[in-house]
Design an enzyme around this catalytic site. Sequence first.
Site, PDB file in Angstrom:
ATOM      1  N   TYR A 176      31.754 137.298  47.644  1.00 15.75           N
ATOM      2  CA  TYR A 176      30.345 136.916  47.471  1.00 15.75           C
ATOM      3  C   TYR A 176      30.242 135.655  46.612  1.00 15.75           C
ATOM      4  O   TYR A 176      29.529 134.705  46.977  1.00 15.75           O
ATOM      5  CB  TYR A 176      29.568 138.056  46.823  1.00 15.75           C
ATOM      6  CG  TYR A 176      28.125 137.711  46.527  1.00 15.75           C
ATOM      7  CD1 TYR A 176      27.223 137.509  47.572  1.00 15.75           C
ATOM      8  CD2 TYR A 176      27.669 137.573  45.222  1.00 15.75           C
ATOM      9  CE1 TYR A 176      25.892 137.184  47.310  1.00 15.75           C
ATOM     10  CE2 TYR A 176      26.346 137.250  44.957  1.00 15.75           C
ATOM     11  CZ  TYR A 176      25.464 137.056  46.005  1.00 15.75           C
ATOM     12  OH  TYR A 176      24.154 136.728  45.744  1.00 15.75           O
ATOM     13  N   LYS A 180      28.692 131.776  47.693  1.00 11.04           N
ATOM     14  CA  LYS A 180      27.633 131.053  46.996  1.00 11.04           C
ATOM     15  C   LYS A 180      28.145 129.719  46.450  1.00 11.04           C
ATOM     16  O   LYS A 180      27.399 128.725  46.406  1.00 11.04           O
ATOM     17  CB  LYS A 180      27.070 131.923  45.869  1.00 11.04           C
ATOM     18  CG  LYS A 180      26.227 133.094  46.375  1.00 11.04           C
ATOM     19  CD  LYS A 180      25.038 132.605  47.185  1.00 11.04           C
ATOM     20  CE  LYS A 180      24.096 133.712  47.591  1.00 11.04           C
ATOM     21  NZ  LYS A 180      22.904 133.216  48.300  1.00 11.04           N
ATOM     22  N   THR A 213      16.184 142.845  42.964  1.00 15.74           N
ATOM     23  CA  THR A 213      15.860 142.453  44.324  1.00 15.74           C
ATOM     24  C   THR A 213      16.578 143.363  45.315  1.00 15.74           C
ATOM     25  O   THR A 213      17.272 144.302  44.936  1.00 15.74           O
ATOM     26  CB  THR A 213      16.263 140.986  44.555  1.00 15.74           C
ATOM     27  OG1 THR A 213      17.681 140.882  44.398  1.00 15.74           O
ATOM     28  CG2 THR A 213      15.588 140.073  43.551  1.00 15.74           C
TER      29      THR A 213
END
Length: 314
Positions: A176, A180, A213
């Site tokens: 991950y 990014k 989120t």
Amino acid sequence: MTRTRPDITIPDLSGKLAVVTGASDGMGLTIATRLAAAGAEVVMPVRNPAKGEAAVARIRHRQPDAAVSLRTLDLSSLASVAALGDTLLAEDRPIHLLINNAGVMTPPDRQTTADGFELQLGTNHLGHAALISRLLPVLRAGQARVTTQLSVAADQHGINWSDPNWERSYDGFRAYSQSKILIGLFALELDRRSRAAGWRITSNVAHPGVAATNLLQARPEVGRPRPTAGGLAIRAMGRLGLIIGTSESAAQAALYAATAPDTHGGRFYGPSGFQHLSGIPAEQPLYSRLCDESEAQRVWQLTEEMLAGHPAAA
């Protein structure tokens, strides 16, 4: 006492066309709602039509005259990226804002996209990079501002150059972080190439801080039936007031980067509060992993090589 959360002012966006990926829920839905409220026409490319229709209904409930519409996009399929690109190119309308917000985070096991790439590499980085490449003519026509949503994870670990597809010794969080870092370097290189070639596209990056989120919640489609421990911890800290970020406040950095008259290409924007975890957005120093221009050029070349021969390749 009610806590007043800081907010930003979005300028009048009447006459602007905005495309927001990942706008069917969470931060993306907030971003799309705020852009529409400011007068922009917002295109919401979504993977799940039912979630997309519900998101449009929520926006119109808050803003009855909102100009919002859906398109189909699955970022984990380069054929789907190409199809969306072809649709928007055929519509032949300049795009003024592109916010690359969609993403997937830490599936419990290594998964691959329709094209055989590790899921986070293929979705978070290659899908967005291919979309930018495909839409270049209408982005240039709109003198677009491209804002790419990163993460505090882009300040950790690095690029697994010997095995970027994570075919050996898979580590979900490192993969991950890599995704990014890759899309961050690509976005910054886009700005440099635009200035050199006179494309008149500006490209910057933003990060939302830390908020409860949807990325860390239950995501059955990536093999996660329950929220992660990290997601549960963030929600608990939010209830205790230790982290005050919400989907609404976390959306502000990308909105600021994409719309504020005093933001620029090649810059990095995020929350200005304690440890940059929450608070009003402001420009920040680039993460160390995003500073090396030669590394960004290498990422651009790697991306072209990975996309070569696939449907979305320009």
